[in-house]
Design a protein around this motif. Sequence first.
Motif, mmCIF file in Angstrom:
data_model
loop_
_atom_site.group_PDB
_atom_site.id
_atom_site.type_symbol
_atom_site.label_atom_id
_atom_site.label_comp_id
_atom_site.label_asym_id
_atom_site.label_seq_id
_atom_site.Cartn_x
_atom_site.Cartn_y
_atom_site.Cartn_z
ATOM 1 N N LEU A 18 0.811 -1.196 -0.108
ATOM 2 C CA LEU A 18 0.106 0.265 -0.077
ATOM 3 C C LEU A 18 0.845 1.332 0.075
ATOM 4 N N HIS A 19 1.992 1.169 0.744
ATOM 5 C CA HIS A 19 2.819 2.267 0.833
ATOM 6 C C HIS A 19 3.424 2.602 -0.616
ATOM 7 N N PHE A 20 3.839 1.527 -1.567
ATOM 8 C CA PHE A 20 4.341 1.510 -2.776
ATOM 9 C C PHE A 20 3.073 2.256 -3.592
ATOM 10 N N VAL A 21 1.899 1.934 -3.447
ATOM 11 C CA VAL A 21 0.819 2.418 -4.210
ATOM 12 C C VAL A 21 0.768 3.751 -4.033
ATOM 13 N N LYS A 22 0.733 4.139 -2.765
ATOM 14 C CA LYS A 22 0.553 5.775 -2.378
ATOM 15 C C LYS A 22 1.771 6.464 -3.062
ATOM 16 N N LEU A 23 2.912 5.917 -3.153
ATOM 17 C CA LEU A 23 4.039 6.714 -3.596
ATOM 18 C C LEU A 23 3.901 6.810 -5.022
ATOM 19 N N VAL A 24 3.347 5.719 -5.692
ATOM 20 C CA VAL A 24 2.997 5.884 -7.124
ATOM 21 C C VAL A 24 2.082 6.998 -7.368
ATOM 22 N N THR A 49 6.791 6.337 -15.424
ATOM 23 C CA THR A 49 7.775 6.877 -14.844
ATOM 24 C C THR A 49 7.378 6.992 -13.447
ATOM 25 N N ALA A 50 6.304 7.033 -12.962
ATOM 26 C CA ALA A 50 5.828 6.942 -11.569
ATOM 27 C C ALA A 50 6.123 5.667 -10.983
ATOM 28 N N LEU A 51 5.771 4.449 -11.734
ATOM 29 C CA LEU A 51 6.126 3.076 -11.304
ATOM 30 C C LEU A 51 7.715 3.062 -11.054
ATOM 31 N N GLU A 69 12.539 -0.234 16.907
ATOM 32 C CA GLU A 69 11.650 -1.520 16.795
ATOM 33 C C GLU A 69 10.632 -1.457 15.412
ATOM 34 N N LYS A 70 10.208 -0.213 15.312
ATOM 35 C CA LYS A 70 9.442 -0.092 14.077
ATOM 36 C C LYS A 70 10.110 0.674 12.941
ATOM 37 N N LYS A 71 9.576 0.626 11.826
ATOM 38 C CA LYS A 71 9.980 1.700 10.586
ATOM 39 C C LYS A 71 8.528 2.144 9.996
ATOM 40 N N TYR A 72 8.697 3.407 9.433
ATOM 41 C CA TYR A 72 7.479 4.139 9.032
ATOM 42 C C TYR A 72 7.641 4.510 7.750
ATOM 43 N N PHE A 73 6.816 4.652 6.935
ATOM 44 C CA PHE A 73 6.534 5.229 5.509
ATOM 45 C C PHE A 73 6.518 6.743 5.690
ATOM 46 N N ALA A 74 7.106 7.404 5.083
ATOM 47 C CA ALA A 74 7.180 8.894 5.199
ATOM 48 C C ALA A 74 5.682 9.530 5.100
ATOM 49 N N PHE A 75 4.824 8.917 4.403
ATOM 50 C CA PHE A 75 3.525 9.585 3.883
ATOM 51 C C PHE A 75 2.555 8.559 4.500
ATOM 52 N N ASN A 76 2.696 7.859 5.198
ATOM 53 C CA ASN A 76 1.670 7.152 6.146
ATOM 54 C C ASN A 76 0.828 7.676 7.245
#
Length: 212
Positions: A18-24, A49-51, A69-76
Amino acid sequence: MKVREIFKDKSIVGSPVLHFVKLVVIMMVMWLLLSGKFEAKFLIYGIGTALIGAYICLPLMILDGVSGEKKYFAFNFNPVKLLGYLIWLAWQLILANIEVAKAVVSPVLQIGPQVVKFRVNMDNPMALTMLANSITLTPGTVTMNVTDDGIYEVHALTDGTANGIIAGDMQVKVAKLFNEDTNFEILEVVPEGANDVFNEMKKDAEEKEEVR
């Protein structure tokens, strides 16, 4: 970290796919805004280009949490919540501008510099950054320092701006935006006592007002 590893990493908060889709989607929107072209061929170019761009940039968008302990997607974050927060922040900017303007134009100086220290329990580095920048953006307050354990040192120009930090509305709203712990603790409020130059300016202004 390689992209393949990201999709298998269980420490990432939320779904990596889902994070990848958001970034696209974000990159596609930027493509449309910058190109202004909506013909079929340009849309195909934009999607391609977006992909590719999202695939390359995704590792850069994954941030380690403060605890490690955790990692976060910047635009989450929820776009609707972000819009609501930005509207609220814009209103706070107006109120703070009025507060500071009144203090500056008053015949007797109404400013009272002080440093407010508080601690938040947020693990997401984007949340910590958003809070620090929001405080600095608001007239009358400046984030001087943020420690690794979530302690903020904020310089406030007036009692009103300091009380706003102490009330904690901004801390709570940023925490809710990133689904973080809304609890915070005021550690210390250091008054202006050490600022001798300011004290002299304030004293002179008060004496002039008395003469009038």
